[in-house]
Scaffold this active site. Sequence first.
Site, PDB file in Angstrom:
ATOM      1  N   ASN A   8      -0.291  10.778 -11.730  1.00  8.61           N
ATOM      2  CA  ASN A   8      -0.671   9.587 -10.972  1.00  8.61           C
ATOM      3  C   ASN A   8      -0.049   8.342 -11.582  1.00  8.61           C
ATOM      4  O   ASN A   8       0.075   8.231 -12.792  1.00  8.61           O
ATOM      5  CB  ASN A   8      -2.201   9.439 -10.956  1.00  8.61           C
ATOM      6  CG  ASN A   8      -2.650   8.400  -9.960  1.00  8.61           C
ATOM      7  OD1 ASN A   8      -2.533   8.599  -8.746  1.00  8.61           O
ATOM      8  ND2 ASN A   8      -3.127   7.266 -10.447  1.00  8.61           N
TER       9      ASN A   8
ATOM     10  N   GLU B 159       3.194   8.932  -7.483  1.00  5.23           N
ATOM     11  CA  GLU B 159       3.777   7.726  -6.885  1.00  5.23           C
ATOM     12  C   GLU B 159       5.217   7.479  -7.352  1.00  5.23           C
ATOM     13  O   GLU B 159       5.962   6.780  -6.675  1.00  5.23           O
ATOM     14  CB  GLU B 159       2.904   6.506  -7.157  1.00  5.23           C
ATOM     15  CG  GLU B 159       1.610   6.443  -6.325  1.00  5.23           C
ATOM     16  CD  GLU B 159       0.462   7.255  -6.895  1.00  5.23           C
ATOM     17  OE1 GLU B 159       0.674   7.935  -7.932  1.00  5.23           O
ATOM     18  OE2 GLU B 159      -0.646   7.236  -6.316  1.00  5.23           O
TER      19      GLU B 159
ATOM     20  N   ASP C 142      -9.399 -12.353  -9.633  1.00  2.30           N
ATOM     21  CA  ASP C 142      -8.788 -11.325  -8.784  1.00  2.30           C
ATOM     22  C   ASP C 142      -8.214 -11.959  -7.510  1.00  2.30           C
ATOM     23  O   ASP C 142      -8.090 -13.172  -7.412  1.00  2.30           O
ATOM     24  CB  ASP C 142      -9.827 -10.228  -8.491  1.00  2.30           C
ATOM     25  CG  ASP C 142      -9.163  -8.865  -8.368  1.00  2.30           C
ATOM     26  OD1 ASP C 142      -8.172  -8.742  -7.630  1.00  2.30           O
ATOM     27  OD2 ASP C 142      -9.631  -7.908  -9.007  1.00  2.30           O
TER      28      ASP C 142
HETATM   29 MN    MN Z   1      -2.549   7.868  -6.804  1.00  2.00          MN
END
Ligand code: MN
Length: 449
Positions: free
Chosen positions: A141, A204, A253
């Site tokens: 990941n 990814e 954020d």
């Molecule tokens: Mn992912």
Amino acid sequence: MPGLRGFLEDLERRGELLRVEEELSPRFEIPAVLRALDGGPAVLFERVEGFDSKVVGGVCATRGRICRALGIEPGAFYQRLLHAVEHPTPVEVVEDGPVKEVVEEASLDRLPVLTHFKGDPGPYITSGILYARSPDGSVENVSFHRILILDDKRATLRIVPRHLYRLCQEARGEVEALDVSVSLGLHPALMVAAASPAPFGVNEFEVANTLMGGGLRLVECEHVDALAPADAELVLEGRLLLDEEAPEGPFVDLTGTYDIQRPQPVVEFVGVMHRRDYLYQALLPSGSEHRLLMGMPREARIWEYVRNIVPTVRGVNLTMGGCGWLHCVVSFKKFREGDPKNVLMAVFAAHPSLKHAVVVDEDIDPFDMEMVEWAIATRFRGDEDLLIIPHVRVSSLDPASDQERELGCKVGIDATRPLSKPEEDFRRAEIPVSGRVRRLLEGLKRLGE
Ligand code: MN
């Protein structure tokens, strides 16, 4: 060229890279300039007070730049990203790469990590993508995580309950730590891929490789068992401790307001690899780049969901004013009176954090907010066209909601014209334009450019 540098050269040729030669501090000064120039050119800070390396920020601050990095027209982004998520391309692992020019022990104090906002608890790495794999190696990941520096070797990072969170949960009890790499200074395709909503189990890096047409190469890290892009500017090699936490936040954020402090996992950095004259990549929290990288991949998913309801979708805009996350405008061709509310439900299903959505007819450009407001003014009636969904899951980032339980209210606005009245009643009146007026106006427009 597959790295950040090739892309920056392209930006410079187009006049979209601003070089700042004034010496500035990574504490507040560089962030203040990035904020003032937000949405404009990428900015290269040539002299950083107390550090040898340069800082670059705002690389992906416009839609146009992100699409150009992928070699596509803006209208093709959704299809291109969805295709890449569904067709990941395995990545070649090579022996050596530019990122291995310097390999040394980790020392976070030597990196020009920015402290962005007044109430920040310390310097935050915000452009790093973290690679991890499951202890049996079956799941890889790559994802963005904000990383708060604690000392010269240690940091804490926010892990929202998504893929890395699940990897950690499943590894707990089996191992004490996960080996990870955190890569910075990357081609925009890697950043888009790391921000994409690919399902759990999809690597990814492989999505990025499809976006880049197969040009990505990876290297093995020197100090940990992890992979990283061979063309990255900087890679931090660490061990993500599964049984140790530290307070993370408050952090500014997407919304530009402070996210709360929480106990989060600690990562211990053991090594670093970088180019000899590496560029440290900055990413201003709540800036355009942050909002676009978060929002654009979600727009792709919303587009996909809406296409299930109606055949013609002109565009999807997670608006900048809506933080690239909370407000969405969708423009589509309406066939039946009931289409808009179905579209609104699809939009909310595609992006559960969404708070307000506006749907408009296909004659309205969803990126022209003045036209969107005009459509609300002339085509919307509150008693018929309003959809209110109370007591529903919303974003934890919305300060107006119950943030602990993530409960709030969603509102949908159907600003499409009713089919019961003639279309002419809702059309913008036109003025006939003769040949000489067209030539005159074209000349005036050229003068203005
Ligand atoms: Mn992912």
